[in-house]
Design a protein around this motif. Structure first.
Motif, PDB file in Angstrom:
ATOM      1  N   ALA A  80       0.833  -1.210   0.000  1.00 34.41           N
ATOM      2  CA  ALA A  80       0.000   0.000   0.000  1.00 34.41           C
ATOM      3  C   ALA A  80       0.868   1.260   0.000  1.00 34.41           C
ATOM      4  CB  ALA A  80      -0.935  -0.009   1.205  1.00 34.41           C
ATOM      5  N   VAL A 122       2.077   1.467  -3.715  1.00 32.73           N
ATOM      6  CA  VAL A 122       1.053   1.614  -4.751  1.00 32.73           C
ATOM      7  C   VAL A 122       0.278   2.922  -4.609  1.00 32.73           C
ATOM      8  CG1 VAL A 122      -1.110   0.629  -5.619  1.00 32.73           C
ATOM      9  CG2 VAL A 122       0.838  -0.851  -5.146  1.00 32.73           C
ATOM     10  N   TYR A 123      -0.080   3.324  -3.409  1.00 35.39           N
ATOM     11  CA  TYR A 123      -0.906   4.522  -3.228  1.00 35.39           C
ATOM     12  C   TYR A 123      -0.247   5.792  -3.783  1.00 35.39           C
ATOM     13  CZ  TYR A 123      -3.612   8.255  -1.164  1.00 35.39           C
ATOM     14  OH  TYR A 123      -4.349   9.393  -0.991  1.00 35.39           O
ATOM     15  N   LEU A 162       2.037   6.045  -6.094  1.00 36.35           N
ATOM     16  CA  LEU A 162       2.117   5.916  -7.547  1.00 36.35           C
ATOM     17  C   LEU A 162       0.760   6.159  -8.190  1.00 36.35           C
ATOM     18  CD1 LEU A 162       4.430   2.782  -7.899  1.00 36.35           C
ATOM     19  CD2 LEU A 162       5.017   5.169  -8.334  1.00 36.35           C
ATOM     20  N   GLN A 163      -0.276   5.618  -7.601  1.00 40.67           N
ATOM     21  CA  GLN A 163      -1.627   5.801  -8.121  1.00 40.67           C
ATOM     22  C   GLN A 163      -2.040   7.262  -8.030  1.00 40.67           C
ATOM     23  OE1 GLN A 163      -4.419   6.321  -5.813  1.00 40.67           O
ATOM     24  NE2 GLN A 163      -6.049   6.197  -7.299  1.00 40.67           N
ATOM     25  N   LYS A 164      -1.684   7.930  -6.929  1.00 43.60           N
ATOM     26  CA  LYS A 164      -2.022   9.338  -6.749  1.00 43.60           C
ATOM     27  C   LYS A 164      -1.302  10.204  -7.785  1.00 43.60           C
ATOM     28  CE  LYS A 164      -2.107  12.876  -3.183  1.00 43.60           C
ATOM     29  NZ  LYS A 164      -1.767  13.220  -1.811  1.00 43.60           N
ATOM     30  N   LYS A 165      -0.027   9.929  -8.019  1.00 46.38           N
ATOM     31  CA  LYS A 165       0.755  10.681  -9.002  1.00 46.38           C
ATOM     32  C   LYS A 165       0.199  10.456 -10.403  1.00 46.38           C
ATOM     33  CE  LYS A 165       4.258  13.060 -10.498  1.00 46.38           C
ATOM     34  NZ  LYS A 165       4.295  14.495 -10.326  1.00 46.38           N
ATOM     35  N   LEU A 166      -0.161   9.229 -10.719  1.00 45.73           N
ATOM     36  CA  LEU A 166      -0.726   8.922 -12.026  1.00 45.73           C
ATOM     37  C   LEU A 166      -2.030   9.675 -12.251  1.00 45.73           C
ATOM     38  CD1 LEU A 166      -0.615   7.230 -14.635  1.00 45.73           C
ATOM     39  CD2 LEU A 166      -1.888   5.464 -13.403  1.00 45.73           C
ATOM     40  N   ARG A 167      -2.879   9.722 -11.233  1.00 46.27           N
ATOM     41  CA  ARG A 167      -4.138  10.454 -11.354  1.00 46.27           C
ATOM     42  C   ARG A 167      -3.899  11.942 -11.573  1.00 46.27           C
ATOM     43  NH1 ARG A 167      -9.139   8.281  -8.994  1.00 46.27           N
ATOM     44  NH2 ARG A 167      -9.550  10.454  -8.520  1.00 46.27           N
ATOM     45  N   GLN A 168      -2.908  12.520 -10.884  1.00 41.90           N
ATOM     46  CA  GLN A 168      -2.591  13.938 -11.059  1.00 41.90           C
ATOM     47  C   GLN A 168      -2.110  14.221 -12.477  1.00 41.90           C
ATOM     48  OE1 GLN A 168       0.307  14.604  -7.985  1.00 41.90           O
ATOM     49  NE2 GLN A 168      -1.222  15.047  -6.422  1.00 41.90           N
TER      50      GLN A 168
END
Length: 73
Positions: free
Chosen positions: A27, A30-31, A33-39
């Protein structure tokens, strides 16, 4: 083979501290990385929309102007 299967599964705990640590580490990786990808995706989408709006505005302005040979005197 079937005789050893129930005894092998009976000794394993359902949830262990090691599993909890693995879950926390995954977590923690992944969290962000997922947040950066969404931005990044959101920023690119907003830029694309702004560019599309700018092009549409230019097309409207060109459509409103008369053609060079069509000017009325």
């Amino acid at each position: 083979m079937f005789a050893t299967l129930p005894s092998a599964t009976a000794d394993q705990p359902v949830f262990s501290v090691a599993n909890l640590v693995i879950l926390i580490v995954v977590a923690a990786i992944v969290y962000p990385l997922q947040k950066k990808l969404r931005q990044v995706v959101s920023r690119r989408r907003r830029e694309r929309w702004a560019e599309e709006d700018r092009r549409a505005e230019l097309e409207r302005e060109q459509a409103d102007r008369p053609a060079p040979g069509d000017e009325q005197r």
